[in-house]
Structures are given as C-alpha cells and as structure tokens.
Motif scaffolding. Sequence first.
Motif, PDB file in Angstrom:
ATOM      1  N   UNK A 127       6.181  11.634  -4.557  1.00 53.59           N
ATOM      2  CA  UNK A 127       6.709  10.780  -5.629  1.00 53.59           C
ATOM      3  C   UNK A 127       6.716   9.323  -5.181  1.00 53.59           C
ATOM      4  N   UNK A 128       7.129   9.070  -3.940  1.00 53.43           N
ATOM      5  CA  UNK A 128       7.125   7.694  -3.442  1.00 53.43           C
ATOM      6  C   UNK A 128       5.702   7.134  -3.400  1.00 53.43           C
ATOM      7  N   UNK A 129       4.739   7.955  -3.016  1.00 57.61           N
ATOM      8  CA  UNK A 129       3.354   7.495  -2.929  1.00 57.61           C
ATOM      9  C   UNK A 129       2.738   7.267  -4.297  1.00 57.61           C
ATOM     10  N   UNK A 130       2.946   8.200  -5.210  1.00 60.91           N
ATOM     11  CA  UNK A 130       2.267   8.132  -6.510  1.00 60.91           C
ATOM     12  C   UNK A 130       3.010   7.253  -7.502  1.00 60.91           C
ATOM     13  N   UNK A 131       4.305   7.449  -7.653  1.00 58.41           N
ATOM     14  CA  UNK A 131       5.067   6.741  -8.672  1.00 58.41           C
ATOM     15  C   UNK A 131       5.435   5.328  -8.245  1.00 58.41           C
ATOM     16  N   UNK A 132       5.920   5.194  -7.029  1.00 60.71           N
ATOM     17  CA  UNK A 132       6.377   3.883  -6.565  1.00 60.71           C
ATOM     18  C   UNK A 132       5.290   3.172  -5.745  1.00 60.71           C
ATOM     19  N   UNK A 133       4.200   3.856  -5.484  1.00 57.30           N
ATOM     20  CA  UNK A 133       3.034   3.301  -4.763  1.00 57.30           C
ATOM     21  C   UNK A 133       3.410   2.740  -3.392  1.00 57.30           C
ATOM     22  N   UNK A 134       4.190   3.507  -2.659  1.00 62.66           N
ATOM     23  CA  UNK A 134       4.661   3.074  -1.349  1.00 62.66           C
ATOM     24  C   UNK A 134       3.510   2.803  -0.378  1.00 62.66           C
ATOM     25  N   UNK A 135       2.464   3.606  -0.421  1.00 65.09           N
ATOM     26  CA  UNK A 135       1.344   3.435   0.509  1.00 65.09           C
ATOM     27  C   UNK A 135       0.541   2.164   0.243  1.00 65.09           C
ATOM     28  N   UNK A 136       0.660   1.584  -0.947  1.00 64.42           N
ATOM     29  CA  UNK A 136      -0.101   0.379  -1.280  1.00 64.42           C
ATOM     30  C   UNK A 136       0.603  -0.904  -0.861  1.00 64.42           C
ATOM     31  N   UNK A 137       1.787  -0.800  -0.304  1.00 60.63           N
ATOM     32  CA  UNK A 137       2.555  -1.989   0.072  1.00 60.63           C
ATOM     33  C   UNK A 137       1.991  -2.583   1.364  1.00 60.63           C
ATOM     34  N   UNK A 138       1.545  -3.851   1.329  1.00 60.99           N
ATOM     35  CA  UNK A 138       0.954  -4.462   2.518  1.00 60.99           C
ATOM     36  C   UNK A 138       1.974  -5.058   3.495  1.00 60.99           C
ATOM     37  N   UNK A 139       3.248  -5.008   3.157  1.00 62.93           N
ATOM     38  CA  UNK A 139       4.273  -5.664   3.972  1.00 62.93           C
ATOM     39  C   UNK A 139       4.550  -4.828   5.219  1.00 62.93           C
ATOM     40  N   UNK A 140       4.433  -5.470   6.385  1.00 59.96           N
ATOM     41  CA  UNK A 140       4.665  -4.731   7.631  1.00 59.96           C
ATOM     42  C   UNK A 140       5.325  -5.579   8.712  1.00 59.96           C
ATOM     43  N   UNK A 141       5.681  -6.793   8.419  1.00 62.04           N
ATOM     44  CA  UNK A 141       6.256  -7.687   9.424  1.00 62.04           C
ATOM     45  C   UNK A 141       7.687  -7.281   9.763  1.00 62.04           C
ATOM     46  N   UNK A 142       7.989  -7.207  11.033  1.00 65.48           N
ATOM     47  CA  UNK A 142       9.344  -6.905  11.491  1.00 65.48           C
ATOM     48  C   UNK A 142       9.881  -5.617  10.893  1.00 65.48           C
ATOM     49  N   UNK A 143      11.079  -5.688  10.368  1.00 64.85           N
ATOM     50  CA  UNK A 143      11.727  -4.528   9.765  1.00 64.85           C
ATOM     51  C   UNK A 143      11.526  -4.476   8.252  1.00 64.85           C
ATOM     52  N   UNK A 144      10.676  -5.319   7.720  1.00 61.19           N
ATOM     53  CA  UNK A 144      10.494  -5.412   6.270  1.00 61.19           C
ATOM     54  C   UNK A 144      10.049  -4.084   5.662  1.00 61.19           C
ATOM     55  N   UNK A 145       9.131  -3.381   6.297  1.00 60.06           N
ATOM     56  CA  UNK A 145       8.641  -2.108   5.749  1.00 60.06           C
ATOM     57  C   UNK A 145       9.773  -1.080   5.685  1.00 60.06           C
TER      58      UNK A 145
END
Length: 96
Positions: free
Chosen positions: A34-52
């Motif tokens: 659900x997180x991957x498909x509905x909220x598109x978690x895997x498409x988030x490019x943010x990875x700096x520090x603790x942001x992800x």
Amino acid sequence: MQYRYYISSASLSAEEFASTVRAHWGIENRLHWVLDVTIREDNCPISRGHAADNLACFRHVALNQIRREKTIDASVNRKQKMATMSEEVLDLIVNA
C-alpha cells in the motif's frame, strides 16, 4: 509450479513454518504494498540525513489515519484523492 526456498534457524513444524511465512507476506501485502502503490513511497528521491526516515513516519501516520476513518466507504487511494479535493474529508481523516 514455483518453488521458494527459505533459510531459518527456527525449529518449526511444516504447518508452523507455513503460517509464519504467510504472516510475513500478509504484512508485506497489507503495509508495504500500500505504501509503494498508493503513497508511492519508492518514488521519493529524498535521502539526505534522516529525511527518508522522517517522511516514512509521516506516511505511516497518514496511512493509519486514512484507515481509521470509517464513515467514508472507499479505498485508501480514493480517500486520499477525496481529501485533496475536500476540506471536510481531510478533517474527517485528520480527526479519525
């Protein structure tokens, strides 16, 4: 026919092992999919520090609130779309 191989140090019967594997995939299908498909978690490019990690926490809270809201009979995806178009629906979800 497909085969799956698992490595485990647990001493389980075949039935217990099958139940454990199904429980794991139940979590995968109920939450992560659900997180991957509905909220598109895997498409988030943010990875700096603790942001992800921080955004993952917000996504989990959002998903939990959407699922808690029971007065609207709609899927998670539909409720999410409805909340973007209506402040009343957004209030229902936030206050669920």
